[in-house]
Design an enzyme around this catalytic site. Sequence first.
Site, PDB file in Angstrom:
ATOM      1  N   LYS A 234      17.227  20.768 -11.043  1.00 15.09           N
ATOM      2  CA  LYS A 234      16.514  19.544 -11.402  1.00 15.09           C
ATOM      3  C   LYS A 234      17.412  18.481 -12.037  1.00 15.09           C
ATOM      4  O   LYS A 234      18.286  18.777 -12.829  1.00 15.09           O
ATOM      5  CB  LYS A 234      15.367  19.851 -12.379  1.00 15.09           C
ATOM      6  CG  LYS A 234      14.224  20.639 -11.804  1.00 15.09           C
ATOM      7  CD  LYS A 234      13.503  19.923 -10.673  1.00 15.09           C
ATOM      8  CE  LYS A 234      12.690  18.751 -11.159  1.00 15.09           C
ATOM      9  NZ  LYS A 234      11.549  19.178 -11.985  1.00 15.09           N
TER      10      LYS A 234
ATOM     11  N   SER B 284      16.458  20.602 -16.294  1.00 11.25           N
ATOM     12  CA  SER B 284      15.297  21.437 -16.606  1.00 11.25           C
ATOM     13  C   SER B 284      15.791  22.706 -17.283  1.00 11.25           C
ATOM     14  O   SER B 284      16.856  23.222 -16.955  1.00 11.25           O
ATOM     15  CB  SER B 284      14.546  21.779 -15.317  1.00 11.25           C
ATOM     16  OG  SER B 284      13.830  22.986 -15.474  1.00 11.25           O
TER      17      SER B 284
ATOM     18  N   GLU C 139      10.810   7.725 -17.172  1.00  9.13           N
ATOM     19  CA  GLU C 139       9.451   8.201 -17.451  1.00  9.13           C
ATOM     20  C   GLU C 139       9.006   7.793 -18.848  1.00  9.13           C
ATOM     21  O   GLU C 139       7.842   7.439 -19.075  1.00  9.13           O
ATOM     22  CB  GLU C 139       9.384   9.718 -17.289  1.00  9.13           C
ATOM     23  CG  GLU C 139       9.586  10.175 -15.856  1.00  9.13           C
ATOM     24  CD  GLU C 139       9.840  11.672 -15.774  1.00  9.13           C
ATOM     25  OE1 GLU C 139       8.865  12.426 -15.720  1.00  9.13           O
ATOM     26  OE2 GLU C 139      11.019  12.075 -15.785  1.00  9.13           O
TER      27      GLU C 139
ATOM     28  N   HIS D 231       0.840  -1.215   0.000  1.00  5.29           N
ATOM     29  CA  HIS D 231       0.000   0.000   0.000  1.00  5.29           C
ATOM     30  C   HIS D 231       0.872   1.261   0.000  1.00  5.29           C
ATOM     31  O   HIS D 231       0.477   2.285   0.529  1.00  5.29           O
ATOM     32  CB  HIS D 231      -0.960   0.038   1.202  1.00  5.29           C
ATOM     33  CG  HIS D 231      -1.753  -1.224   1.367  1.00  5.29           C
ATOM     34  ND1 HIS D 231      -3.003  -1.400   0.829  1.00  5.29           N
ATOM     35  CD2 HIS D 231      -1.444  -2.394   1.985  1.00  5.29           C
ATOM     36  CE1 HIS D 231      -3.448  -2.607   1.122  1.00  5.29           C
ATOM     37  NE2 HIS D 231      -2.511  -3.238   1.824  1.00  5.29           N
TER      38      HIS D 231
END
Length: 462
Positions: A284, A278, A291, A157
């Site tokens: 970043k 970024s 992804e 969970h």
Amino acid sequence: MSKPLWSGRFDSAPDPAAFDFGVSFPFDRRLFEDDVTGSLAWAEALGRAGVLDARDTKAITDALIEMLDKGRRDPAWVNGDDEDVHSFVERELVARVGDAGRRLHTGRSRNEQVSVDLRLYLRRRIPLLQAKLRAAITALADQAEQAGDALMPSYTHMRRAMPVLVSHFLLSHAAPLRRDQARLEAAREEANALTLGSGAIAGTGYAIDTAFLCEKLGFSRVVLNSMDASSDRDFAASFLHAVSLSMVHLSRIAEDFILMTGEEFGFFELADSSATGSSMMPQKKNPDPLELVRGKAGRAIGHLTGFLVTMKGLPTGYNKDLQEDKEPLFDAEDTLAVSLDATAAVVRNLTLHGDRTGRAAAGLLLATDVADYLVSRGMPFRQAHEVVGAMVRRLLAEKRDFEALTIDEWRQFSGLFGDDVKQHVTAAASVRVRKTPQSTNPDAVRAALAETRAWLARGASL
Ligand code: ARG
């Protein structure tokens, strides 16, 4: 425009809009090698059936071998305004050997030919995906080996559950990839049947020795029914399913490492080479490759779904709808190939922050071990669960954890707690008491790693 193979029946040339719409050569040129392979065997079968004389058979065979060579050396040559790859091969053959080339299609249909081509294609291409799967599994195994005895929390969970070895977690992602290896092998075997001899739908009227063709082309069997064969693409659907499931697995690996390399977890460091920056926020370090793998899983699943929908309404026999099998299949293959490469590269270059994973593996996630301690002293598990639940409530309220408790405090909860409880309630002790072979027990994980290495060395599929 090259003359279509079927122009004889028609008064006028096809409308370019309609013809272009039906053209598959821009994508089925990938089947060139397989189309020639199938045609070489077919020429020999026609020769044995007495349809082609020895001179024609030899002329065709020599020309096809020369074409195969040329196409391999210069893939850009496999090009033109032909309707499909079969038309291209035949046109080039006729240009080389004239009438002999015009005899090659005797007793054969493009319906069985395109199926045989796709089957040969999958048979030679699936092993390349399997090699990439093995590389990804190797990267996970190498990381598992480097992780040594490092500990981390496991999650259910998405909440801390129980301590595990980092190596156990890494091997948990190798296991599904091994199933993918086997699933691809099954798809390959499903494809491994000869359709030649089926004709357009009813079978061929020439004395074609299908056993010979089967042997020649390395198929394990002849299809059962010519009508079924002309439109059976189950093997393509099985391949798309195997690819989709493998992409689902890669997507889950990606998701785990996207989370675990981020600031909130900080369990692993993504190599600079596996990240992007970024354009605006200088701090970043984005996990773009992971992804993209996660995103591309949707595309593979879409190909499977789309293709099943294409199949579902087809009447018996070949229908042009079936031409829609190739683009999803090729794209699914390419998608899995690049995703496996990217995943293996990212995993290979991860750095473990064992201090952080170790710290996260301490604290209240040892509650089950505390309950097990009470069980070992004779308390029924349900009662132990309740006692430890109360301890957890109190510790949470006091913002402390088990380690901070004095032995007197332990005993306030149960007289069964002895001086040795502190040794039992650590993450390292927690993994050591696991007993089953599939558990995170360090000996079991060492054995699992050795077994994974042996599996890789065998080059096996399961
Ligand atoms: N390009 C076609 C395909 O991919 C080849 C088979 C054509 N057969 C036919 N009867 N038009 O399915």
